[in-house]
Motif scaffolding. Structure first.
Motif: not given
Length: 388
Positions: A245-246, A306-307, A310-311, A314-315, A317-318
């Motif tokens: 992700p990201t 997803v946001i 990520t918060a 990080g990756a 969590g996304a």
């Protein structure tokens, strides 16, 4: 001093000490907890395959081992194929670098009427301060890179071990968890477990489908540009862009740009432009529709989860945010009472308006003059008495 005050002070200090100890332990174990969480979702992802193999008479541990072995063989083969391809392309690019540099310098001289030479450019690059600092920093950072690589391998091994135990001992784990709960709670836990397996499988299915679409689009572009190794590069772009992700899109696009640069430097710009345009199409059109269909959550909820993931983590969590939110939504939907929706046009997005009637006339007060004939008729109808 009241008799209860010393005991209250001791209790408060003990609670504070327990809180600080728990916070310290959580900070120390946060990495392990994240690894366990990743392993749990990985075990949920392979649960359908392991369940089918065990239902045919195979031992669950052997079935889990075969599934992991197939995944490892496929991943190792893909990495070896790309590694050999990348090494050959890097060697070829280094050998052809003077020719590329001459073509760029000739274009600059013709376009801007300059008088540059390749020898001067090479000397300025080799004796530049930033290159010397970069070489020094790279030499001192070899140990840090080695430590990071070893830490990553150890973390990967930990995740695989935990996921193997979760998948192989799944029934035993469920029995142990249900043994400490009343029958009603046991049914809820088992239903939540089944929902988590379905949602995680749906999420992986959607990611695999988007990887296939992305790989096909990238393959068509590379074949049209006559870039070598188009099938392997298409698989690389599809997998890396969807399952990392990201930053996965940028990591995936770097390799096709590098290979395209060895053919023609302008082809690298074509690949970059295509990646940027396709990424926008995927973010705003393809991904919300596929995710909402397979994981059964709203596209806005998927994007927000997803946001938020990520918060928080990080990756990682996304990557696990969408199946986690989908599982929670599906589990809580059974406890939300729903009613039949009224057949009002406004509910369906339609506003009925009589022909010739403006918005201001509908907003005008509906009070009537007491002396009007309409008011008299209304009063006569509202008056009690026999009706004919």
């Amino acid at each position: 001093m009241p008799a209860w005050l010393p005991r209250a002070m001791v209790l408060a200090l003990a609670l504070y000490a327990c809180f600080r100890l728990g916070s310290w332990a959580f900070d120390q174990l946060i990495g392990l907890l994240i690894n366990v969480l990743i392993a749990f979702f990985l075990a949920l992802a392979i649960e359908p395959a392991v369940g089918r193999m065990s239902a045919r008479g195979m031992r669950r541990g052997l079935a889990t081992f075969l599934v992991f072995l197939a995944v490892l063989i496929a991943g190792a083969g893909f990495v070896v194929l790309l590694g050999s391809m990348l090494a050959g392309q890097i060697v070829e690019m280094v050998e052809e670098f003077p020719k590329y540099l001459d073509s760029v310098i000739n274009w600059v001289n013709q376009s801007f009427h300059t008088d540059l030479s390749r020898v001067e450019v090479q000397d300025s690059l080799l004796h530049s301060d930033w290159l010397q600092k970069y070489v020094q920093n790279s030499a001192t950072g070899v140990l840090d890179v080695s430590t990071t690589v070893l830490g990553g391998l150890f973390r990967l091994l930990t995740i695989f071990l935990f996921s193997f135990y979760f998948a192989a001992d799944g029934p035993r784990l469920r029995r142990g968890l249900c043994s400490v709960l009343p029958p009603a709670r046991q049914a809820e836990v088992l239903r939540a477990w089944e929902i988590a397996v379905d949602k995680t499988g749906g999420y992986l299915y959607s990611r695999g489908l988007m990887a296939l679409i992305s790989g096909i689009a990238q393959y068509i572009l590379l074949v049209s540009l006559d870039v070598p190794y188009a099938p392997a590069l298409a698989v690389w772009v599809g997998l890396v862009s969807q399952f990392i992700p990201t930053i996965g899109t940028y990591l995936a696009g770097a390799l096709p740009m590098l290979i395209a640069f060895t053919v023609d430097p302008w082809y690298a710009l074509w690949v970059l432009g295509f990646i940027v345009i396709y990424q926008q199409f995927e973010n705003y059109v393809l991904q919300p529709k596929l995710t909402s269909k397979t994981v059964d959550i709203h596209p806005a909820v998927a994007f927000g989860s997803v946001i938020a993931g990520t918060a928080l983590m990080g990756a990682v969590g996304a990557l696990i945010a969408i199946p986690a939110v989908a599982t929670l939504q599906a589990f809580l939907s059974a406890y939300v009472r729903r009613y039949d929706v009224t057949d009002d046009p406004r509910v369906h997005g339609r506003h009925q308006q009589r022909r010739g009637e403006s918005v201001f006339s509908r907003l005008r007060p509906t009070t009537r003059d007491p002396g009007s004939d309409d008011a008299e008729d209304a009063e006569r109808l509202e008056a009690p008495g026999p009706r004919t």
